[in-house]
Design an enzyme around this catalytic site. Structure first.
Site, PDB file in Angstrom:
ATOM      1  N   TYR A  22       4.414   5.099  15.727  1.00  0.00           N
ATOM      2  CA  TYR A  22       3.145   4.425  15.396  1.00  0.00           C
ATOM      3  C   TYR A  22       1.953   5.324  15.728  1.00  0.00           C
ATOM      4  CZ  TYR A  22      -0.552   0.827  15.628  1.00  0.00           C
ATOM      5  OH  TYR A  22      -1.702   0.097  15.451  1.00  0.00           O
ATOM      6  N   VAL A  40       0.817  -1.224   0.000  1.00  0.00           N
ATOM      7  CA  VAL A  40       0.000   0.000   0.000  1.00  0.00           C
ATOM      8  C   VAL A  40       0.850   1.274   0.000  1.00  0.00           C
ATOM      9  CG1 VAL A  40      -2.051  -1.042   1.058  1.00  0.00           C
ATOM     10  CG2 VAL A  40      -0.294   0.007   2.514  1.00  0.00           C
ATOM     11  N   ALA A  79       1.862   8.531  15.971  1.00  0.00           N
ATOM     12  CA  ALA A  79       1.781   9.665  15.040  1.00  0.00           C
ATOM     13  C   ALA A  79       1.035   9.253  13.774  1.00  0.00           C
ATOM     14  CB  ALA A  79       3.177  10.162  14.698  1.00  0.00           C
TER      15      ALA A  79
END
Ligand code: NAD
Length: 267
Positions: A151, A61, A153
């Site tokens: 993480y 992704v 953030a």
């Protein structure tokens, strides 16, 4: 979800896999996006066994071209009108020891990846004036925990992005929401426990911090996502649903919070 076409990212494991299967059982055709591997094929097989039309689509992704390609291939199942934007990674590390690479990779997969997926969803759904997007944030978008600075953030960013997207896409008839899971028993969480000196103690401490007294199951997140993607949630947009066993809302302290020996009955 009959007649709907769903695209789920992070569909080969944990929360994404459980949600893809639930959407398949509810009648949707499902495109499963995840990193390549046998797990993705097994997840696709599970959905197929539930009677759904299914496409496994290996993709990263964090690669915008791969995301665009996955969406155009998914359209072979029908016009994509439900997207669960869920792929994510976590690295538990003290802030002083977090490398540039660890910061960038979590940002790239969790936040940039979520943006690429949401942007592509908007590109296909808005012109058709129909669709729903649900992104996976976290309880850590709402509260702080040691070891999770980068993480956290990324997950706070997902919540903020969800609200702005909801505002922008409302006029196009596309709803955008987020789910904030608590501690859900998946390979990701188990790997987090394994970074502790005593993983079993880490797990027990987590369980104690949750008023419902246990970790969540991926299927319990899937039920909320199903609701948010369905027309039952027609008046819900720009929202986040916390599914965390009460961890961010309640203190699990005090004698009345402890399980009662007689099964919980109070005099
Ligand atoms: P998991 O590790 O079981 O599954 C992660 C999935 O994401 C896998 O299918 C994997 O292939 C996919 N993935 C990872 N990197 C990818 C990439 N670059 N491109 C495409 N796919 C990628 O994890 P999980 O616990 O099911 O987590 C799913 C989501 O839920 C994540 O966004 C995670 O941050 C979030 N979350 C999990 C918990 C928890 O306790 N498990 C709590 C809050 C939020």
């Amino acid at each position: 979800m009959k007649g709907r076409t769903a695209l789920v990212t992070g569909a080969s494991s944990g929360i994404g896999r459980a949600t893809a299967l639930l959407l398949a059982r509810e009648g949707a055709a499902v495109a499963l996006v995840a990193l390549p591997g046998a797990e993705l094929d097994r997840a696709a097989e599970e959905c197929r066994a539930a009677g759904a039309r299914v496409l496994p689509l290996p993709a990263d992704v964090a690669d915008s071209a791969a995301v665009a390609d996955a969406f155009s291939r998914a359209e072979a199942l029908g016009p994509v009108d439900a997207v669960f934007n869920n792929a994510g990674i976590s690295m538990v590390v003290p802030v002083t020891e977090t490398t540039d690479e660890q910061w960038h990779r979590q940002l790239q997969v969790n936040l940039t990846g979520s943006f690429f997926v949401a942007r592509q969803a908007a590109r296909v759904m808005a012109p058709r004036r129909r669709g729903a997007i649900v992104s996976t944030a976290s309880e850590l978008a709402l509260t702080g925990q040691a070891g999770y600075v980068a993480y956290t953030a990324t997950k706070g960013g997902i919540l903020a992005m969800t609200r702005a997207l909801a505002a922008e896409l409302a006029a196009s008839g596309v709803r955008v929401n987020a789910v904030c899971p608590g501690a859900i028993d998946t390979p990701l969480l188990r790997a987090e426990f394994d970074t502790a000196d005593d993983p079993a103690a880490e797990r027990a401490e987590n369980e104690r911090s949750i008023v419902l007294g246990r970790l969540g199951r991926p299927e319990e997140i899937a039920q909320t996502v199903l609701f948010l993607l369905s027309d039952d949630a027609a008046y819900v947009t720009g929202a986040h649903y916390v599914v965390d066993g009460g961890r961010t809302g309640c203190f699990p302290v005090g004698s009345l919070a402890r399980p009662q020996e007689d099964g919980g009955e109070q005099a």
